[in-house]
Design a protein around this motif. Structure first.
Motif, PDB file in Angstrom:
ATOM      1  N   THR B 605       0.837  -1.200   0.000  1.00 12.34           N
ATOM      2  CA  THR B 605       0.000   0.000   0.000  1.00 12.34           C
ATOM      3  C   THR B 605       0.873   1.252   0.000  1.00 12.34           C
ATOM      4  O   THR B 605       2.013   1.220   0.469  1.00 12.34           O
ATOM      5  CB  THR B 605      -0.910   0.023   1.231  1.00 12.34           C
ATOM      6  N   ILE B 606       0.307   2.350  -0.506  1.00 12.59           N
ATOM      7  CA  ILE B 606       1.139   3.518  -0.790  1.00 12.59           C
ATOM      8  C   ILE B 606       1.751   4.152   0.448  1.00 12.59           C
ATOM      9  O   ILE B 606       2.955   4.396   0.492  1.00 12.59           O
ATOM     10  CB  ILE B 606       0.321   4.570  -1.558  1.00 12.59           C
ATOM     11  N   THR B 607       0.944   4.446   1.450  1.00 14.82           N
ATOM     12  CA  THR B 607       1.528   5.206   2.568  1.00 14.82           C
ATOM     13  C   THR B 607       2.183   4.307   3.603  1.00 14.82           C
ATOM     14  O   THR B 607       3.311   4.542   4.009  1.00 14.82           O
ATOM     15  CB  THR B 607       0.451   6.061   3.259  1.00 14.82           C
ATOM     16  N   HIS B 608       1.477   3.243   4.019  1.00 16.99           N
ATOM     17  CA  HIS B 608       2.019   2.440   5.115  1.00 16.99           C
ATOM     18  C   HIS B 608       2.943   1.337   4.651  1.00 16.99           C
ATOM     19  O   HIS B 608       3.585   0.693   5.471  1.00 16.99           O
ATOM     20  CB  HIS B 608       0.867   1.833   5.922  1.00 16.99           C
ATOM     21  N   GLY B 609       2.985   1.100   3.353  1.00 14.42           N
ATOM     22  CA  GLY B 609       3.825   0.019   2.872  1.00 14.42           C
ATOM     23  C   GLY B 609       3.426  -1.321   3.462  1.00 14.42           C
ATOM     24  O   GLY B 609       4.280  -2.113   3.850  1.00 14.42           O
ATOM     25  N   ARG B 610       2.123  -1.575   3.542  1.00 16.67           N
ATOM     26  CA  ARG B 610       1.690  -2.889   4.020  1.00 16.67           C
ATOM     27  C   ARG B 610       1.570  -3.840   2.846  1.00 16.67           C
ATOM     28  O   ARG B 610       1.012  -3.477   1.807  1.00 16.67           O
ATOM     29  CB  ARG B 610       0.309  -2.795   4.669  1.00 16.67           C
ATOM     30  N   ALA B 611       2.038  -5.058   3.024  1.00 16.61           N
ATOM     31  CA  ALA B 611       1.922  -6.051   1.958  1.00 16.61           C
ATOM     32  C   ALA B 611       0.448  -6.305   1.686  1.00 16.61           C
ATOM     33  O   ALA B 611      -0.336  -6.477   2.617  1.00 16.61           O
ATOM     34  CB  ALA B 611       2.619  -7.334   2.370  1.00 16.61           C
ATOM     35  N   ASP B 612       0.079  -6.321   0.396  1.00 13.55           N
ATOM     36  CA  ASP B 612      -1.329  -6.414   0.056  1.00 13.55           C
ATOM     37  C   ASP B 612      -1.607  -7.579  -0.894  1.00 13.55           C
ATOM     38  O   ASP B 612      -2.533  -8.343  -0.692  1.00 13.55           O
ATOM     39  CB  ASP B 612      -1.759  -5.089  -0.575  1.00 13.55           C
ATOM     40  N   LEU B 613      -0.808  -7.690  -1.957  1.00 11.81           N
ATOM     41  CA  LEU B 613      -1.034  -8.730  -2.960  1.00 11.81           C
ATOM     42  C   LEU B 613       0.286  -9.444  -3.239  1.00 11.81           C
ATOM     43  O   LEU B 613       1.356  -8.902  -3.008  1.00 11.81           O
ATOM     44  CB  LEU B 613      -1.501  -8.100  -4.285  1.00 11.81           C
ATOM     45  N   ARG B 614       0.177 -10.672  -3.769  1.00 10.92           N
ATOM     46  CA  ARG B 614       1.370 -11.290  -4.360  1.00 10.92           C
ATOM     47  C   ARG B 614       1.077 -11.398  -5.846  1.00 10.92           C
ATOM     48  O   ARG B 614       0.417 -12.329  -6.293  1.00 10.92           O
ATOM     49  CB  ARG B 614       1.716 -12.638  -3.721  1.00 10.92           C
ATOM     50  N   GLU B 615       1.520 -10.420  -6.587  1.00 13.09           N
ATOM     51  CA  GLU B 615       1.152 -10.346  -7.994  1.00 13.09           C
ATOM     52  C   GLU B 615       2.294 -10.872  -8.838  1.00 13.09           C
ATOM     53  O   GLU B 615       3.454 -10.798  -8.434  1.00 13.09           O
ATOM     54  CB  GLU B 615       0.874  -8.888  -8.378  1.00 13.09           C
ATOM     55  N   SER B 616       1.957 -11.383 -10.039  1.00 11.20           N
ATOM     56  CA  SER B 616       3.059 -11.864 -10.868  1.00 11.20           C
ATOM     57  C   SER B 616       3.621 -10.729 -11.696  1.00 11.20           C
ATOM     58  O   SER B 616       2.925  -9.793 -12.079  1.00 11.20           O
ATOM     59  CB  SER B 616       2.595 -13.010 -11.749  1.00 11.20           C
ATOM     60  N   SER B 617       4.902 -10.824 -11.952  1.00 10.47           N
ATOM     61  CA  SER B 617       5.627  -9.804 -12.698  1.00 10.47           C
ATOM     62  C   SER B 617       5.866 -10.352 -14.104  1.00 10.47           C
ATOM     63  O   SER B 617       6.116 -11.543 -14.269  1.00 10.47           O
ATOM     64  CB  SER B 617       6.947  -9.552 -11.965  1.00 10.47           C
ATOM     65  N   PRO B 618       5.763  -9.499 -15.150  1.00  9.19           N
ATOM     66  CA  PRO B 618       5.848 -10.006 -16.523  1.00  9.19           C
ATOM     67  C   PRO B 618       7.128 -10.789 -16.826  1.00  9.19           C
ATOM     68  O   PRO B 618       8.201 -10.473 -16.337  1.00  9.19           O
ATOM     69  CB  PRO B 618       5.786  -8.735 -17.359  1.00  9.19           C
ATOM     70  N   GLU B 619       6.962 -11.786 -17.674  1.00 11.21           N
ATOM     71  CA  GLU B 619       8.078 -12.586 -18.166  1.00 11.21           C
ATOM     72  C   GLU B 619       8.818 -11.820 -19.264  1.00 11.21           C
ATOM     73  O   GLU B 619       8.274 -10.883 -19.826  1.00 11.21           O
ATOM     74  CB  GLU B 619       7.515 -13.872 -18.806  1.00 11.21           C
ATOM     75  N   PRO B 620      10.022 -12.276 -19.625  1.00  2.88           N
ATOM     76  CA  PRO B 620      10.718 -11.651 -20.751  1.00  2.88           C
ATOM     77  C   PRO B 620       9.883 -11.740 -22.025  1.00  2.88           C
ATOM     78  O   PRO B 620       9.070 -12.645 -22.170  1.00  2.88           O
ATOM     79  CB  PRO B 620      11.990 -12.495 -20.894  1.00  2.88           C
TER      80      PRO B 620
END
Ligand code: HEM
Ligand SMILES: [Cu+2]
Lengths: 214, 670
Positions: B605-620
């Motif tokens: 999250t933007i202000t508190h930096g709380r972990a919110d999601l485990r999202e996948s990051s694009p592949e090459p």
């Protein structure tokens, strides 16, 4: 092997880990401001919005420098452009539905909404083509013509981009990719469409009505 | 093997509820796929540890071998390294063109360089330094360092980031190839109309300049958005706003300035090229246009541009000062607020570049006042840095030397700037070498010296080896002396009336000896860069191997290996302090539970930096590269026919569809 206690196998100099939080149960995507893509879309809206603001600023700067406006040309016709504007406003409702049904992860309705939005987009492009024929001035005629065509061109580029984007997304939702995170993409596409509509309204007033009032 | 956490392990780590939101992904009442439990077959990082975890993650996050692999990479470190190296090559090219100019000016009535070539040289020099070096270098460091410093595994939008690099590279190559074919731009780095308009500059030269702007600004905006979203959404859990490293703050503010300033120069250059190619009349007074419109648009960008060059440098300085002072930054909040204030004020000042255009009196006074106002946040920052050093136990290694060089040169540049901010004096020395001296003190002092310090500082992280201290000290003194010998005399030649942008002057003017000194200085200054290059190359090959944290610094990039593995961190760190590595000296608090087989990142999250999601990051993916190629064909083609925009948009659209179409068997399709 215990994750956490200082581990002799850790490469030299790297700190051993101490696990204090587990992410297993966290969701794998979400909607709106919780998802990074939403912020990226907002960023591009800011950049492009800035472009519109500057172009509009240039328009009034030229009005101010010249005093008379529009320069030696009648104001552009209202018919097609107003029709275009009305349809744009009308598209807000199906757009809202697409976003809402995306959030509900209702595939059948999302497909329907995206098809409607694609058709509306194509119709809008058609109306825009007609509209461009009734400006009564060309870009190389004078500075007035130049700035009118710049504003129209800028907006048409956005319109075209989002229509293509919508069509691609609609097709995507009919393939086996149409699930999960794609529903969140539907929401972001709808968000961008709001921007396309919102940026048009002031441009419509400036191009079509302002010269009649000046 | 997960295991129960015991309470003593929470030392200094806040409870889980303050580190994670614990919210569902789907909307209330919706049975969302987002909340489906992770597949039990997928290996997660709470089940493996040590070298096996490292190796497996490195495979998941790695880049394929071979050309296609290299062009498909989305690793922010690889792209960032290319970005940095490319920007420095442009710094050298810009430097070479400057040395050529200095050789020509060394004596009166020199015949070395023709007037036409001289015009191209100062234009290429200014353009290269501002657009191909100044803006990209700050962003390049952000691409490499920001994800590491916020504890992320990749930048947000890694494909956009890769696309941006290729567009930048192709734009830079285009303009330099044009220059080598003798169609380089020749109307100065800001290409004022009417000189740059269709009437006075026929031919293709200015068109190349205008399209180079489009290339670099598209690239710059793309990176800025990636950096903003990385800082907003990819921070490690626990990194609240007041724990964001100062360097990251600087890059964040810089990215905002870029987002709002760059559209202005794109608008200006687009109008210019339209006037030139399709006969519009934006700047043609005969048909209702206005030349000053160009200046307003250009300087609306051009003044913030100075801060786009300066802001990342403040980030380098903050990082170096804190590490070598061995204490936390003095006045962290004040430093952050000054950065933000600088960002805002940078937009209030553009008109001071136009004092001599005859603006209304009141307007001019207003802009004088606001030009002076920006000295306040700059002053606060310098004060905080000095206080940090004063109160710490400074260690004078090469990076810190360059920072000290920066203090002296930048303050001198600020003083001559205050002189210029007064309308009467500006009118007097406008367009003389006094101005050239001033802005080189500001630009080189404010950007190049901190940059050199930054390279010495982060080189061990980039390359896994230390740079030579001995050569570094020689480099510093040669650069410091060479710089001042070059540019100090220019103040005097300027006051004596020597105009800028002239290819030669008469012996009677009496400017000869000062110019000769400047040229000798330029050669010394250039030699310092050659020494620097030698130091880089020899250290990269034979320097002592660097530990992960050779300077004993406090920020997270030093928790990764040197150079970092593709995944950056084997587990995402949890942040409990502004200088996390000083707070956790014997073990690193981390998050577990992310996939080892797929690219998963924590979104927070933007202000508190709380972990919110485990999202996948694009592949090459190769598509960003292909999109950049299609973009290049469209832009270059448009110089020759406006139709290029129409037919070029078809391959462009296809490439974009390829880019966004989900691949089978990737993260999206589990
Ligand atoms: C090797 C170091 C450098 C030397 C010897 C040098 C020298 C010069 C000289 C002599 C001019 C004036 C040319 C003229 O008006 O006749 C000039 C212009 C300029 N320099 Fe540099 N410079 C150096 C580095 C830089 C750097 C690092 C930057 C920016 C980051 C920069 C930005 C500019 C700009 C923007 C101009 C104005 C170009 C124009 O008039 O259109 N220079 N430089
Ligand atoms: Cu300025």
């Amino acid at each position: 092997m215990t994750a956490g206690s200082p581990d002799p196998q850790v490469p030299s100099g790297l700190l051993p880990h101490r696990i204090v939080l587990n992410a297993r149960q966290m969701p794998s995507y979400s909607y709106g401001p919780r998802s990074p893509i939403w912020w990226g879309t907002l960023g591009f809206c800011a950049v492009e919005g800035m472009g519109f603001v500057l172009a509009v600023g240039a328009y009034f700067y030229l009005v101010f420098v010249n005093g008379t406006w529009p320069l030696s040309a009648p104001a552009p016709d209202l018919f097609w452009s107003s029709l275009h504007t009305v349809l744009m406003l009308g598209s807000l409702y199906p757009n809202y539905l697409a976003k809402r049904n995306g959030e509900r992860e209702d595939l059948r309705k999302v497909r329907r909404d995206l098809v409607i939005m694609s058709l509306i987009g194509v119709a809008l492009l058609g109306l825009r083509t007609m509209e461009l024929g009734t400006t009564h001035v060309k870009w190389d005629h004078n500075a007035y013509g130049s700035i009118v065509w710049l504003l129209l061109g800028l907006h048409t580029a956005h319109l075209l981009t989002d229509v293509v984007d919508t069509i691609v997304l609609a097709v995507l939702m009919f393939t086996r990719h149409g699930h999960g995170k794609r529903f969140s993409d539907v929401g972001d596409n709808a968000f961008y469409w709001y921007f396309v509509v919102a940026s048009w309204l002031p441009i419509y007033v400036i191009i079509y009505w302002f010269p009649r009032w000046w | 093997m997960t295991r129960a956490l015991t309470s003593h392990e929470f030392d200094a780590v806040p409870e889980v509820t303050r580190l994670a939101t614990g919210e569902r992904g789907g909307l209330p009442g919706v049975q969302s796929e987002a909340d489906a439990p992770p597949s039990p077959d997928e290996l997660r990082d709470d089940q493996v540890d040590g070298p096996e975890l490292s190796a497996r993650l490195a495979k998941t996050w790695g880049t394929e071998k071979g050309l296609i692999g290299a062009l498909s990479t989305v690793d922010h470190k690889i792209i960032g390294r290319r970005y940095i190296i490319t920007a420095i090559i442009f710094l050298f090219l810009g430097g070479l063109s400057a040395v050529a100019m200095r050789l020509q000016l060394a004596q009166p009535e020199s015949k070395l360089i023709s007037p036409d070539l001289y015009n191209q040289l100062f234009t290429m020099h200014g353009t290269t330094m501002m657009f191909l070096f100044g803006v990209p270098i700050g962003e390049a460091f952000a691409v490499y360092l920001v994800p590491l410093m916020v504890g992320a595994r990749n930048i947000a939008f890694p494909r956009l980031n890769a696309f941006s690099y290729y567009v930048y590279l192709f734009g830079g190559i285009m303009i330099w190839v044009a220059f080598m074919l003798n169609i380089g731009p020749d109307t100065g780095w800001f290409s004022y109309v009417p000189l740059a308009g269709p009437e006075f500059s026929p031919g293709k030269r200015v068109d190349f300049w205008a399209q180079m702007i489009t290339f670099t600004e598209v690239a710059g905006i793309a990176v800025a958005i990636s950096v903003i979203v990385t800082v907003f959404k990819m921070r490690a859990p626990g990194m609240t706003l007041d724990r964001i490293p100062l360097f990251v703050w600087a890059e964040l503010v810089n990215s905002f300035v870029i987002v709002f300033a760059l559209p202005a120069v794109v608008t200006a250059s687009a109008m210019l090229i339209l006037d030139r190619l399709v006969g519009t009349h934006f700047f043609n007074p005969a048909e209702g246009g206005d030349a000053l419109l160009y200046q307003h648009l250009f300087w609306f960008f051009g003044h913030p541009e100075v801060y786009i060059i300066f802001l990342p440098a403040t980030g380098w300085v903050s990082a170096i000062v804190v590490t070598f002072a061995r204490r936390q930054a003095f006045g962290y909040i004040a430093l952050v607020l000054s950065l933000i204030a600088t960002g805002f004020l940078s937009f209030g000042l553009w008109v001071h570049h136009m004092f001599t255009t005859g603006l209304p009196q009141l307007g001019a006074s207003f802009f004088t006042a606001s030009s002076m106002l920006i000295a306040i946040p700059n002053g606060i920052q310098i004060f905080c840095w000095i206080a940090t050093l004063w109160d710490g136990r400074p260690v004078f290694r090469t990076p810190l030397l360059f920072v000290i060089g920066f203090f002296f040169i930048f303050v001198a540049g600020g003083l001559s700037g205050i002189m210029l901010a007064s309308v009467p004096l500006d009118t007097q020395v406008h367009d003389t070498f006094f101005v050239v001296a001033h802005f080189h003190y500001v630009l080189i002092g404010g950007n190049v010296f901190p940059l050199l310090g930054a390279i010495y500082y982060w080189f061990p992280k980039f390359a896994g080896r230390m740079m030579s201290e001995r050569l570094g000290k020689w480099h510093f003194w040669l650069a410091f002396i060479g710089f001042n010998v070059t540019f100090f005399p220019m103040h005097i030649t300027g006051l004596m009336g020597m105009p800028r942008r002239v290819y030669t002057y008469l012996p009677e003017m009496g400017w000869g000896s000062l110019n000769l000194i400047s040229t000798i200085g330029a050669v010394l200054f250039f030699a310092s860069f050659v020494l620097f290059l030698y130091n880089i190359i020899s250290s990269a090959r034979r320097g002592p191997v660097a530990e992960p944290n050779p300077w004993n610094a406090g920020t997270l990039e030093w928790a990764a290996a040197s150079p970092p593995l593709p995944q950056n961190f084997d587990r995402v760190p949890v942040v409990t302090n502004r200088e996390p590595l000083w707070a956790n000296r014997d073990s690193l608090p981390v998050v577990a539970g992310l996939s080892v087989e797929n690219r998963e990142q924590i979104v927070s999250t933007i202000t508190h930096g709380r972990a919110d999601l485990r999202e996948s990051s694009p592949e090459p993916s190769i598509w960003p590269f292909l999109t950049a190629v299609a973009t290049t064909i469209t832009f270059v083609g448009s110089i020759f026919t406006p139709w290029a925009v129409v037919w070029g948009s078809i391959p462009l659209a296809l490439a974009l569809i390829g880019w966004f179409w989900p691949k089978t068997s990737t993260e999206d399709e589990r």
